[in-house]
Design a protein around this motif. Sequence first.
Motif, mmCIF file in Angstrom:
data_model
loop_
_atom_site.group_PDB
_atom_site.id
_atom_site.type_symbol
_atom_site.label_atom_id
_atom_site.label_comp_id
_atom_site.label_asym_id
_atom_site.label_seq_id
_atom_site.Cartn_x
_atom_site.Cartn_y
_atom_site.Cartn_z
ATOM 1 N N MET A 1 63.903 50.141 54.669
ATOM 2 C CA MET A 1 63.440 49.879 53.321
ATOM 3 C C MET A 1 62.214 50.743 53.040
ATOM 4 N N HIS A 2 62.122 51.276 51.858
ATOM 5 C CA HIS A 2 61.019 52.131 51.456
ATOM 6 C C HIS A 2 59.724 51.324 51.387
ATOM 7 N N PRO A 3 58.591 51.872 51.886
ATOM 8 C CA PRO A 3 57.351 51.087 51.948
ATOM 9 C C PRO A 3 56.840 50.637 50.585
ATOM 10 N N TYR A 4 57.173 51.343 49.523
ATOM 11 C CA TYR A 4 56.662 50.958 48.220
ATOM 12 C C TYR A 4 57.508 49.883 47.559
ATOM 13 N N LEU A 5 58.596 49.473 48.207
ATOM 14 C CA LEU A 5 59.441 48.444 47.647
ATOM 15 C C LEU A 5 59.077 47.058 48.141
ATOM 16 N N PHE A 6 58.080 46.956 49.017
ATOM 17 C CA PHE A 6 57.649 45.653 49.503
ATOM 18 C C PHE A 6 56.974 44.891 48.381
ATOM 19 N N ARG A 7 57.142 43.611 48.404
ATOM 20 C CA ARG A 7 56.442 42.773 47.433
ATOM 21 C C ARG A 7 55.027 42.577 47.928
ATOM 22 N N THR A 8 54.093 42.928 47.100
ATOM 23 C CA THR A 8 52.694 42.763 47.472
ATOM 24 C C THR A 8 52.115 41.564 46.738
ATOM 25 N N THR A 9 51.053 41.054 47.279
ATOM 26 C CA THR A 9 50.322 39.977 46.636
ATOM 27 C C THR A 9 49.055 40.579 46.060
ATOM 28 N N SER A 10 48.862 40.416 44.776
ATOM 29 C CA SER A 10 47.660 40.937 44.113
ATOM 30 C C SER A 10 46.621 39.833 44.020
ATOM 31 N N VAL A 11 45.413 40.176 44.423
ATOM 32 C CA VAL A 11 44.299 39.230 44.379
ATOM 33 C C VAL A 11 43.185 39.872 43.569
ATOM 34 N N ARG A 12 42.657 39.145 42.596
ATOM 35 C CA ARG A 12 41.544 39.635 41.792
ATOM 36 C C ARG A 12 40.392 38.643 41.857
ATOM 37 N N PHE A 13 39.198 39.189 42.026
ATOM 38 C CA PHE A 13 38.001 38.372 42.012
ATOM 39 C C PHE A 13 37.254 38.662 40.713
ATOM 40 N N SER A 14 36.666 37.661 40.145
ATOM 41 C CA SER A 14 35.932 37.863 38.899
ATOM 42 C C SER A 14 34.635 38.616 39.188
ATOM 43 N N TYR A 15 34.105 39.262 38.161
ATOM 44 C CA TYR A 15 32.869 40.022 38.316
ATOM 45 C C TYR A 15 31.718 39.116 38.730
ATOM 46 N N GLN A 16 31.690 37.902 38.188
ATOM 47 C CA GLN A 16 30.601 36.981 38.516
ATOM 48 C C GLN A 16 30.596 36.633 40.005
ATOM 49 N N HIS A 17 31.763 36.460 40.592
ATOM 50 C CA HIS A 17 31.820 36.159 42.016
ATOM 51 C C HIS A 17 31.428 37.366 42.858
ATOM 52 N N CYS A 18 31.876 38.549 42.454
ATOM 53 C CA CYS A 18 31.564 39.765 43.217
ATOM 54 C C CYS A 18 30.090 40.141 43.073
ATOM 55 N N GLN A 19 29.517 39.899 41.926
ATOM 56 C CA GLN A 19 28.140 40.309 41.658
ATOM 57 C C GLN A 19 27.159 39.633 42.608
ATOM 58 N N ASP A 20 27.390 38.377 42.926
ATOM 59 C CA ASP A 20 26.465 37.615 43.763
ATOM 60 C C ASP A 20 26.811 37.648 45.244
ATOM 61 N N CYS A 21 27.874 38.325 45.604
ATOM 62 C CA CYS A 21 28.332 38.331 46.999
ATOM 63 C C CYS A 21 27.356 39.122 47.877
ATOM 64 N N PRO A 22 26.908 38.550 49.005
ATOM 65 C CA PRO A 22 25.972 39.264 49.873
ATOM 66 C C PRO A 22 26.603 40.461 50.602
#
Length: 136
Positions: free
Chosen positions: A1-22
């Motif tokens: 199977m072609h590597p780009y045909l795998f189903r990926t899981t997309s995860v997004r973090f909000s800017y507010q969470h990323c902004q305060d991350c140490p």
Amino acid sequence: MHPYLFRTTSVRFSYQHCQDCPTRAECTTTKSRQGRALNLLPQAQHEALQAARQAQTMLEFQKQYARRAGLEGTISQGTRAFDLRRSRYIGLAKTHLQEVATATAMNVVRLWYWWTGIPKAQTRTSRFAALNPAIS
């Protein structure tokens, strides 16, 4: 199977969470007002990718890749300097004759460079990469 045909899981973090991350500096260097976005492969594909990357560090792989790089260089020289992709003739016999003549011409040019001491060309550095003094 072609590597780009795998189903990926997309995860997004909000800017507010990323902004305060140490540990934000270890995760991303972006200055935009967007959070981090990740695309995760299924575990089996991720492990296969990691195993392939590990294998690329082995001496055996590097020897094989060096051979391939030499062939790629020959093909590149043939297409750039000798118009290898275009056949001037119709028919297998004439096309084969042109290929043999082109290969002979490439060998003559390489011998000439060797006899005159002209060094092999180095890998081209892109203009963008040249801006980084650590690479240049």
